[in-house]
Design a protein around this motif. Structure first.
Motif, short mmCIF file in Angstrom:
data_model
loop_
_atom_site.label_atom_id
_atom_site.label_comp_id
_atom_site.label_asym_id
_atom_site.label_seq_id
_atom_site.Cartn_x
_atom_site.Cartn_y
_atom_site.Cartn_z
N TYR A 425 -92.07 -26.78 -85.10
CA TYR A 425 -90.84 -26.91 -84.32
C TYR A 425 -89.65 -27.51 -85.09
CZ TYR A 425 -88.72 -31.21 -82.62
OH TYR A 425 -87.95 -32.33 -82.51
N PRO A 426 -89.86 -28.48 -86.02
CA PRO A 426 -88.68 -29.01 -86.73
C PRO A 426 -87.87 -27.94 -87.46
CG PRO A 426 -90.57 -30.44 -87.07
CD PRO A 426 -91.08 -29.21 -86.40
N PHE A 427 -88.53 -26.88 -87.95
CA PHE A 427 -87.80 -25.82 -88.64
C PHE A 427 -86.94 -25.03 -87.66
CE2 PHE A 427 -91.18 -26.89 -91.50
CZ PHE A 427 -90.61 -26.76 -92.76
N VAL A 428 -87.46 -24.80 -86.45
CA VAL A 428 -86.67 -24.12 -85.43
C VAL A 428 -85.49 -25.01 -85.02
CG1 VAL A 428 -86.75 -23.00 -83.17
CG2 VAL A 428 -88.78 -23.00 -84.61
N PHE A 429 -85.75 -26.28 -84.85
CA PHE A 429 -84.71 -27.23 -84.45
C PHE A 429 -83.60 -27.29 -85.50
CE2 PHE A 429 -83.03 -31.56 -84.86
CZ PHE A 429 -82.39 -31.69 -83.63
N ARG A 430 -83.99 -27.41 -86.77
CA ARG A 430 -83.00 -27.52 -87.84
C ARG A 430 -82.18 -26.24 -87.95
NH1 ARG A 430 -80.20 -31.28 -89.28
NH2 ARG A 430 -82.06 -32.59 -89.22
N SER A 431 -82.85 -25.09 -87.83
CA SER A 431 -82.15 -23.82 -87.92
C SER A 431 -81.16 -23.65 -86.76
CB SER A 431 -83.15 -22.66 -87.92
OG SER A 431 -82.50 -21.42 -88.05
N LEU A 432 -81.61 -24.00 -85.55
CA LEU A 432 -80.73 -23.90 -84.38
C LEU A 432 -79.56 -24.88 -84.46
CD1 LEU A 432 -83.19 -23.43 -81.40
CD2 LEU A 432 -81.25 -21.96 -81.96
N THR A 434 -78.13 -26.01 -87.13
CA THR A 434 -77.18 -25.47 -88.10
C THR A 434 -76.37 -24.34 -87.49
OG1 THR A 434 -78.68 -26.05 -89.92
CG2 THR A 434 -76.95 -24.44 -90.39
N GLY A 435 -77.06 -23.43 -86.77
CA GLY A 435 -76.37 -22.30 -86.16
C GLY A 435 -75.38 -22.71 -85.10
N LEU A 436 -75.78 -23.63 -84.22
CA LEU A 436 -74.89 -24.09 -83.17
C LEU A 436 -73.72 -24.89 -83.74
CD1 LEU A 436 -77.50 -25.18 -80.46
CD2 LEU A 436 -75.97 -23.21 -80.36
N GLY A 437 -73.98 -25.64 -84.82
CA GLY A 437 -72.93 -26.44 -85.43
C GLY A 437 -71.84 -25.60 -86.08
N LYS A 438 -72.16 -24.35 -86.45
CA LYS A 438 -71.17 -23.49 -87.10
C LYS A 438 -70.23 -22.79 -86.10
CE LYS A 438 -73.99 -22.38 -91.17
NZ LYS A 438 -74.73 -21.30 -91.89
N PRO A 464 -75.63 -16.15 -78.17
CA PRO A 464 -75.57 -14.92 -78.99
C PRO A 464 -75.06 -15.17 -80.41
CG PRO A 464 -74.72 -14.48 -76.80
CD PRO A 464 -74.91 -15.97 -76.89
N LEU A 465 -74.09 -16.09 -80.55
CA LEU A 465 -73.57 -16.38 -81.90
C LEU A 465 -74.60 -17.11 -82.75
CD1 LEU A 465 -69.93 -17.48 -81.02
CD2 LEU A 465 -70.62 -15.38 -82.18
N ALA A 466 -75.49 -17.87 -82.11
CA ALA A 466 -76.53 -18.60 -82.84
C ALA A 466 -77.85 -17.84 -82.88
CB ALA A 466 -76.75 -19.97 -82.18
N PHE A 467 -77.83 -16.59 -82.43
CA PHE A 467 -79.09 -15.84 -82.34
C PHE A 467 -79.75 -15.65 -83.71
CE2 PHE A 467 -81.58 -11.89 -82.22
CZ PHE A 467 -82.48 -12.22 -81.22
#
Length: 541
Positions: A425-432, A434-438, A464-467
């Protein structure tokens, strides 16, 4: 949306982490630090034991040496990818994703087939290269796994170095190495340090590679905990070792997270250098030949272990044959599993998809909450939700044995799936995150001004933008579940044997051909994730 509502969104995920990570972790701490009251007797006993002390020092030493080797291999690639555009660059960049989605057990097998005393290199040079079952094999395998991190992270920041800084330095007389040392290196140092720290953490907590390649002479802490608990049944010493490992890995992870903040701030720079296009004429220059040589070596470094596995799977009694595949799928040749090979494939896929669903359900609310709100204690909560990344699969499994062995959950499908989810889960959390922060805030604000409420703005605009980030995190979670060995070995009943565990059992029985055949199937499953990640093009670290 009010902060109170945000807390309500995050509560289920935090409760999951509390029950399935922190309570088992507390049981380990209690066993390792408590006997009729707080005590350091068991920790002192481990540290005073010459064998365990050597294991701890070797674990730190091999992680440091692996990190240095990884940097030496990865930094030239980062420079090439940041500065130049050339034929085959896209293919080489795509191949860089391969090691990170390949199971460690398969990588270890590939290195045995390449560098073993009867391997391809030995036949090529006429003698045993003396690499397998030594510390050299561990370092090489760790570099194989982790140098893509260095290449991707450092090249990403290197492209964002404002060219005006270098141009001003040139006008002041800086050239060559002096320009790099005085100007470029300080600007890209956050990426170098962050990638080095992440590599160090992964090497420090590595399990499959040292378990298979160390030959019982170069044991790491992860393997030591595993053998102490599973072979010697000494839970007290295993817990004390786990406490030491948790303390060290948490420290290293904290340093990594701090370095990641500096890296993220530098990466936000909007200047993006355009790589220099190399013509055919340039490729025959000294610089071009260097790029071709490095790219060829990287290609061989990544592809050679995989080719060795495929070739060995097709080799039977010195002849090309599909006999190894027939044996893999024949019940008479794999009675050690307690399940058929098709059953192991089914288990791996079920665990993988369950891990994806659980990881997203845990990570998405937390990523949304931490990206949307500013509040006192936010950094502490960020460390709280990322701490599972600093805990190894063996430590998680040890905690589950102690916390859940008297509950109906123990020895079931779900305890393995939950363990995989906590690890991934930490990899999903970190990826999300990063995506939401952009995502630019004005896009969300525009949706709100057009009448959308908070939930609709999130579902219709932000998600959708963070998909892409969500998809990459999900693929990494799936790949980690497919590759996981330590926790599965300690928690799964025979009927829940996975492909990775089956490969390990084949290796233990010295059935290398069958192990290679099953690894090829495992490779095909992992390749799907590799293709999706590369097509989306998002980063997860």
């Amino acid at each position: 949306m009010k902060l109170r509502t945000g807390y309500l969104i995050a509560v289920p995920s935090l409760a999951f982490l509390l029950i399935f990570f922190y309570l088992p972790l507390a049981d380990i701490l209690r066993l390792g630090l408590w006997e009729d009251g707080p005590t350091l007797r068991f920790i002192s006993s481990v540290l005073s034991n010459s064998y365990h002390r050597w294991v701890i020092l070797f674990t730190i030493g091999q992680a440091l040496a692996s990190t240095i080797l990884t940097l030496l291999i990865g930094l030239p690639g980062a420079y090439i990818f940041a500065k130049y555009d050339f034929p085959g660059k896209r293919l080489i960049r795509a191949l860089l994703t391969v090691p990170f989605v390949m199971p460690g057990i398969m990588v270890a097998l590939g290195f045995i087939l390449l560098f073993g005393k009867d391997g391809f290199i030995a036949h090529l040079i006429g003698h045993d290269p003396g690499i397998i079952y030594t510390w050299k094999a561990i370092l090489l395998a760790h570099a194989f796994y982790n140098f893509p991190i260095v290449v991707r992270m450092v090249s990403s920041l290197w492209q964002r170095v404002n060219p005006h800084y270098e141009e001003m330095a040139k006008t002041l007389g800086a050239r060559g190495f002096k320009l790099f040392w005085k100007v470029t290196l300080p600007l890209i140092s956050p990426a170098i340090f962050a990638s080095a720290m992440l590599t160090f953490v992964f090497c420090f907590m590595s399990f499959s590679v040292p378990l298979i390649l160390d030959g019982y002479r170069y044991v790491t802490m992860e393997v030591d905990i595993f053998s102490t608990v599973m072979t010697l049944l000494d839970f007290r010493t295993g817990a004390a070792l786990a406490v030491i490992q948790i303390a060290l890995s948490a420290l290293f992870m904290y340093i990594y997270l701090r370095s990641l903040d500096a890296y993220s701030k530098r990466e936000e720079q909007r200047v993006l250098q355009r790589p220099t296009r190399l013509t055919r004429k340039d490729l025959f220059s000294l610089k071009g030949l260097g790029i071709i040589l490095y790219s060829s070596l990287v290609f061989l470094f990544i592809v050679a272990p995989l080719i060795a596995i495929v070739y060995d799977s097709l080799l039977y009694n010195g002849h090309l044959s599909l006999e190894n595949y027939r044996r893999v799928f024949s019940p008479e040749y794999n009675p050690m599993f307690g399940i058929s090979t098709l059953g192991t494939i089914k288990n791996s896929l079920l665990f993988g998809f369950t891990t994806v669903v659980l990881s997203i359900l845990i990570a998405l609310p937390l990523a949304y909450f931490l990206n949307r709100y500013d509040f006192r204690g936010k950094r502490v909560l960020d460390v709280f939700v990322m701490l599972p990344l600093a805990s190894s699969p063996v430590t998680v499994a040890l905690g589950y044995i102690m916390a859940f062995q008297s509950t109906p959950l123990y020895y079931t499908f779900w305890i393995v799936a939950i363990a995989h989810s906590v690890i991934a889960y930490p990899f999903v959390f970190r990826s999300l995150s990063t995506g939401l922060g952009k995502i630019k805030q004005n896009l969300r604000e525009a949706a709100l001004t057009l009448g959308a409420n908070e939930w609709r703005a999130f579902l219709r605009v932000e998600l959708p933008l963070a998909f892409g980030s969500l998809l990459v995190g999900a693929i990494f979670a799936f790949a980690m579940s497919i590759a996981e060995l330590g926790a599965t070995y300690m928690l799964a009943k025979p009927e829940y044997t996975t492909m990775s565990l089956a490969v390990y059992k084949f290796l233990g029985a010295r059935h290398f051909g069958s192990a290679s055949a099953l690894s090829v199937l495992l490779m095909l499953v992992s390749a799907v994730g590799f293709l999706i990640i590369e097509r989306v093009g998002e980063e997860v670290w």
